[in-house]
Scaffold this motif. Structure first.
Motif, PDB file in Angstrom:
ATOM      1  N   PRO A 174       8.661  23.447 -11.034  1.00  0.00           N
ATOM      2  CA  PRO A 174       8.098  24.025 -12.260  1.00  0.00           C
ATOM      3  C   PRO A 174       6.605  23.760 -12.449  1.00  0.00           C
ATOM      4  CG  PRO A 174       9.266  22.009 -12.791  1.00  0.00           C
ATOM      5  CD  PRO A 174       9.414  22.209 -11.307  1.00  0.00           C
ATOM      6  N   GLN A 175       5.833  23.741 -11.349  1.00  0.00           N
ATOM      7  CA  GLN A 175       4.399  23.480 -11.467  1.00  0.00           C
ATOM      8  C   GLN A 175       3.721  24.458 -12.415  1.00  0.00           C
ATOM      9  OE1 GLN A 175       1.758  24.936  -8.623  1.00  0.00           O
ATOM     10  NE2 GLN A 175       0.277  23.272  -8.733  1.00  0.00           N
ATOM     11  N   GLY A 176       4.167  25.720 -12.404  1.00  0.00           N
ATOM     12  CA  GLY A 176       3.540  26.708 -13.275  1.00  0.00           C
ATOM     13  C   GLY A 176       3.652  26.358 -14.744  1.00  0.00           C
ATOM     14  N   TYR A 177       4.669  25.601 -15.101  1.00  0.00           N
ATOM     15  CA  TYR A 177       4.877  25.201 -16.487  1.00  0.00           C
ATOM     16  C   TYR A 177       4.175  23.889 -16.819  1.00  0.00           C
ATOM     17  CZ  TYR A 177       7.434  24.105 -20.809  1.00  0.00           C
ATOM     18  OH  TYR A 177       7.776  23.797 -22.100  1.00  0.00           O
ATOM     19  N   PHE A 178       4.215  22.940 -15.892  1.00  0.00           N
ATOM     20  CA  PHE A 178       3.699  21.596 -16.158  1.00  0.00           C
ATOM     21  C   PHE A 178       2.289  21.354 -15.618  1.00  0.00           C
ATOM     22  CE2 PHE A 178       8.353  20.465 -16.327  1.00  0.00           C
ATOM     23  CZ  PHE A 178       8.362  20.081 -17.665  1.00  0.00           C
ATOM     24  N   GLY A 179       1.791  22.239 -14.740  1.00  0.00           N
ATOM     25  CA  GLY A 179       0.494  22.002 -14.124  1.00  0.00           C
ATOM     26  C   GLY A 179      -0.665  22.095 -15.102  1.00  0.00           C
ATOM     27  N   VAL A 180      -1.687  21.294 -14.860  1.00  0.00           N
ATOM     28  CA  VAL A 180      -2.919  21.283 -15.652  1.00  0.00           C
ATOM     29  C   VAL A 180      -4.062  21.710 -14.730  1.00  0.00           C
ATOM     30  CG1 VAL A 180      -4.533  19.837 -16.968  1.00  0.00           C
ATOM     31  CG2 VAL A 180      -2.059  19.422 -17.129  1.00  0.00           C
ATOM     32  N   PRO A 181      -4.902  22.675 -15.127  1.00  0.00           N
ATOM     33  CA  PRO A 181      -6.026  23.070 -14.269  1.00  0.00           C
ATOM     34  C   PRO A 181      -6.875  21.862 -13.863  1.00  0.00           C
ATOM     35  CG  PRO A 181      -5.782  24.613 -16.079  1.00  0.00           C
ATOM     36  CD  PRO A 181      -4.832  23.473 -16.364  1.00  0.00           C
ATOM     37  N   TYR A 194      -2.763   5.416  -9.248  1.00  0.00           N
ATOM     38  CA  TYR A 194      -3.093   6.831  -9.082  1.00  0.00           C
ATOM     39  C   TYR A 194      -2.748   7.603 -10.350  1.00  0.00           C
ATOM     40  CZ  TYR A 194      -3.660   6.852  -3.931  1.00  0.00           C
ATOM     41  OH  TYR A 194      -4.102   6.681  -2.646  1.00  0.00           O
ATOM     42  N   GLN A 195      -3.594   8.584 -10.663  1.00  0.00           N
ATOM     43  CA  GLN A 195      -3.205   9.671 -11.553  1.00  0.00           C
ATOM     44  C   GLN A 195      -3.102  10.907 -10.658  1.00  0.00           C
ATOM     45  OE1 GLN A 195      -5.808  12.332 -13.708  1.00  0.00           O
ATOM     46  NE2 GLN A 195      -5.047  11.484 -15.638  1.00  0.00           N
ATOM     47  N   PHE A 196      -1.886  11.412 -10.515  1.00  0.00           N
ATOM     48  CA  PHE A 196      -1.655  12.539  -9.622  1.00  0.00           C
ATOM     49  C   PHE A 196      -1.788  13.868 -10.355  1.00  0.00           C
ATOM     50  CE2 PHE A 196       0.794   9.319  -7.131  1.00  0.00           C
ATOM     51  CZ  PHE A 196       0.115   9.463  -5.943  1.00  0.00           C
ATOM     52  N   VAL A 197      -2.029  14.908  -9.577  1.00  0.00           N
ATOM     53  CA  VAL A 197      -1.977  16.285 -10.046  1.00  0.00           C
ATOM     54  C   VAL A 197      -0.561  16.787  -9.803  1.00  0.00           C
ATOM     55  CG1 VAL A 197      -2.859  18.625  -9.666  1.00  0.00           C
ATOM     56  CG2 VAL A 197      -4.419  16.658  -9.562  1.00  0.00           C
ATOM     57  N   GLU A 198       0.000  17.506 -10.768  1.00  0.00           N
ATOM     58  CA  GLU A 198       1.343  18.066 -10.605  1.00  0.00           C
ATOM     59  C   GLU A 198       1.403  18.903  -9.330  1.00  0.00           C
ATOM     60  OE1 GLU A 198       5.356  19.163 -11.643  1.00  0.00           O
ATOM     61  OE2 GLU A 198       4.049  17.425 -11.831  1.00  0.00           O
ATOM     62  N   ARG A 199       2.340  18.548  -8.457  1.00  0.00           N
ATOM     63  CA  ARG A 199       2.390  19.120  -7.116  1.00  0.00           C
ATOM     64  C   ARG A 199       2.869  20.574  -7.114  1.00  0.00           C
ATOM     65  NH1 ARG A 199       4.478  15.604  -1.945  1.00  0.00           N
ATOM     66  NH2 ARG A 199       2.820  14.260  -2.680  1.00  0.00           N
ATOM     67  N   ASP A 200       2.508  21.310  -6.074  1.00  0.00           N
ATOM     68  CA  ASP A 200       2.768  22.749  -5.977  1.00  0.00           C
ATOM     69  C   ASP A 200       4.215  23.039  -5.574  1.00  0.00           C
ATOM     70  OD1 ASP A 200       2.245  21.619  -3.466  1.00  0.00           O
ATOM     71  OD2 ASP A 200       1.510  23.511  -2.643  1.00  0.00           O
TER      72      ASP A 200
END
Length: 439
Positions: free
Chosen positions: A337-344, A328-334
């Motif tokens: 620090p998701q606001g810092y590490f999350g990718v659209p 799996y390639q996961f999406v940074e979870r909600d």
């Protein structure tokens, strides 16, 4: 093992953990202002920090700090918390506030960070004979997650970890059990459960003797056909499989599981190709595979650490070469620090697609980008234009409701969306699918 072989075995490096009290000393290696150091200390008083000698000496390129990906992966970053919260904690540290005052402020900040997403403390907790089993998670009919009490830490913590509440010392946020008998009773009462995942934290921080107490009872339950162990130890302490005192005992336990006729998978968490470069990691993977266990590799897409097609293509190519299976390639979870590490999601899918196009068919076992959201594992299949509307094409790889699995659905395209709850159904509909509502 013969005494001669035992004597010939290499000496294991000594494991030493570093925690927030060591942070200032470790940061002496890099050029930071006093204010920058204070900001990192402030973050580490809210979110967990732990690393070790192997990460410090073998994985981080200190000449590349602060941009080195493993440094960003393991050391606090000022942007991990909103600026007002960083200032609040920094002010408390500067005035040498009491431990109780610092803990109260940290708790208030943590509660704003969605500490348990996707129903972990309500919808996922199973009930047996009227009792909530708070150390288990049963989200999908065929799979139960087990959180051994002794395994709720890691050899080092990832800065983006979605399980950060396990490590901050707040009992009400922690998921853990040592009630092996009730766990077994629950599994016997639910024959639809064919797969268990022993997770954490990291179960492989436990000694083999303790891990055995959780694994061997599963071998007595005929309906359990696969056992998974979620771990970051291959990346953060590969000596667990090579020269630790009970490394050989661990491998013999793996062999016992495989000999029972069950599938044993080490769910290895790799975030960046740098984690695969030391020879000891490759030796560890070879030893694990020699037991008959399968290594399946997964990790999240994280801004500033691995958000490039080049990084993912190398990661999948190398793990495949080493005999492991990209999973799996996961999406940074909600959470956290998701606001810092999350990718659209739109950019994340482009990274996935570009990396996928660069690897051979053997590595294309990987699925992603995947959101472990409330309804299940939502995969972003792509972006398309349908009936004049630009949309995300999605499907559920896994779902609370099995009727929803593998049914395509469409969300209105949103270039800034980073999570499932940011999306809206396409074509003006009120829901994605019957039974799959918005939010």
């Amino acid at each position: 093992m013969s005494s001669a072989l035992h004597l010939a075995r290499p000496t294991s490096p000594r494991f030493r953990a570093f925690t927030p009290r060591d942070l200032d000393g470790l940061l002496q290696r890099v050029s930071l202002t006093d204010d920058q150091r204070l900001a990192l200390r402030a973050v580490s008083s809210v979110l967990p920090f732990r690393t070790n000698t192997y990460v410090i000496d073998e994985l981080i390129d200190w000449s590349a700090v602060p941009d080195d990906p493993i440094f960003r992966l393991t050391f606090p970053q000022a942007g991990m918390l909103p600026a007002p919260d960083v200032r609040r904690m920094a002010d408390l540290l500067l005035k040498d506030a009491s431990r109780a005052e610092i803990q109260r402020a940290a708790h208030e900040i943590r509660m704003k960070l969605n500490p348990h997403p996707s129903g972990q403390l309500d919808a996922n907790v199973p009930v047996h004979e009227g009792r909530r089993l708070t150390g288990l998670q049963h989200k999908y009919p065929e799979t139960v997650l087990i959180f051994p009490r002794q395994g709720q830490t890691c050899h080092a913590y990832c800065t983006y970890c979605f399980r950060w509440p396990q490590f901050v010392g707040e009992a009400d946020l922690r998921i853990a059990t040592d009630d092996i008998a009730t766990t077994s009773a629950y599994l016997r009462a639910h024959p639809e459960v064919t797969s268990t995942l022993i997770t954490g934290g990291d179960p492989l921080v436990m000694s083999t003797e303790v891990l055995r107490r959780y694994v061997e009872p599963l071998l007595e339950i005929d309906t359990v056909r696969s056992i998974r162990i979620g771990t970051k130890s291959l990346a953060f302490w590969p000596y667990r499989f090579t020269t630790d005192r009970d490394a050989d005992d661990l491998l013999r336990l793996f062999e016992k599981v495989v000999a029972s006729g069950r599938h044993l998978a080490l769910m290895a968490h790799f975030t960046h190709p740098q984690e695969l470069r030391p020879q000891v990691v490759r030796d560890a993977m070879r030893r694990v595979r020699g037991t008959g266990a399968v290594i399946r590799c997964q990790g999240p897409l994280v801004a500033g650490i691995n958000d490039s097609a080049e990084a993912w293509a190398e990661l999948w190519d190398v793990t495949t070469t080493l005999g492991a299976v990209p999973y799996y390639q996961f999406v940074e979870r909600d959470t956290g620090p998701q606001g810092y590490f999350g990718v659209p999601l739109a950019r994340g899918h482009q990274i996935f697609r570009d990396a996928y196009a660069r690897v051979s068919g053997l590595a294309r076992t990987v699925r992603g980008p995947v959101m472990s959201a409330m309804p299940g594992k939502v995969c972003v299949d792509g972006v398309a234009e349908i009936a004049g509307e630009k949309v995300f094409v999605l499907h559920l790889i896994q779902a609370r409701d099995p009727e929803l699995v593998d049914r395509p659905f469409f969300a209105a395209y949103d270039e800034g969306a980073t999570w499932f709850t940011d999306l809206k159904p396409a074509f003006g509909l009120s829901r994605f699918l019957p039974g799959l509502d918005v939010g």
